[in-house]
Design an enzyme around this catalytic site. Structure first.
Site, PDB file in Angstrom:
ATOM      1  N   GLU A 132      17.024  96.566  52.398  1.00 30.71           N
ATOM      2  CA  GLU A 132      15.750  97.267  52.554  1.00 30.71           C
ATOM      3  C   GLU A 132      15.944  98.463  53.473  1.00 30.71           C
ATOM      4  O   GLU A 132      16.615  98.372  54.497  1.00 30.71           O
ATOM      5  CB  GLU A 132      14.703  96.315  53.133  1.00 30.71           C
ATOM      6  N   ASP A 138      17.317  92.069  54.943  1.00 30.58           N
ATOM      7  CA  ASP A 138      16.183  92.715  55.616  1.00 30.58           C
ATOM      8  C   ASP A 138      16.609  92.967  57.060  1.00 30.58           C
ATOM      9  O   ASP A 138      16.532  92.067  57.896  1.00 30.58           O
ATOM     10  CB  ASP A 138      14.952  91.816  55.549  1.00 30.58           C
ATOM     11  N   ASP A 197      11.345  87.106  57.529  1.00 30.47           N
ATOM     12  CA  ASP A 197      12.546  87.927  57.360  1.00 30.47           C
ATOM     13  C   ASP A 197      13.364  87.463  56.156  1.00 30.47           C
ATOM     14  O   ASP A 197      13.838  88.282  55.371  1.00 30.47           O
ATOM     15  CB  ASP A 197      13.400  87.897  58.635  1.00 30.47           C
TER      16      ASP A 197
END
Length: 158
Positions: A67, A7, A139
């Protein structure tokens, strides 16, 4: 199959490792690579790269799932996030991993059934799917969610 979920973020990049054996998932670790906010951008990007390379050196990984970046209202924030994402992709590539990219809504939908799920709902599902593992930080939870989504979706990619 050991999947590294990422992420991206400049201040904090979440990472999570999921081991997938068919439909069975196991937790392989998670954490956050943080960069010093007061440091110049180049130093922060270098710290992010070094941190990710350290994570990859400690894990025997097969693939990575990242992501995709969403656009912020602030163009400077979006640009910095894009630069951090570039470093994340570079590190995964230099680590020899095949990289797959997923939109945030696709990750949420793969885990919860809806692309509009809130962060607490996603984190709760991550913890449930990984046998009750307590995930420290949003996160890292997002990174594990990306890895889980890839584990579920990788057969359809092929």
């Amino acid at each position: 199959m050991r999947i590294l979920g990422l992420d991206p973020g400049l201040a904090a990049t979440g990472w999570g490792v999921v081991m997938a054996d068919g439909n069975r998932l196991r937790h392989g670790g998670h954490g956050t690579v943080k960069t010093p906010a007061a440091a110049p951008l180049a130093e922060r990007l270098a710290a992010l790269y070094d941190g990710l390379m350290g994570v990859m050196a400690e894990q025997a990984l097969d693939e990575a799932a990242v992501e995709e970046v969403f656009v912020n209202a602030n163009p400077q924030s979006t640009l910095k996030l894009g630069q951090a994402r570039g470093v994340v992709l570079l590190a995964a590539g230099k680590g020899g991993l095949m990289v797959h990219e997923y939109a945030t809504r696709a990750v949420k939908k793969a885990l919860t059934g809806t692309g509009a799920a809130e962060k607490p709902q996603v984190q709760a599902m991550v913890e449930r799917l990984l046998g009750g593992v307590k995930v420290s930080g949003a996160d890292a939870a997002d990174a594990l969610a990306v890895a889980i989504a890839h584990a579920h979706l990788r057969t359809s990619i092929r």
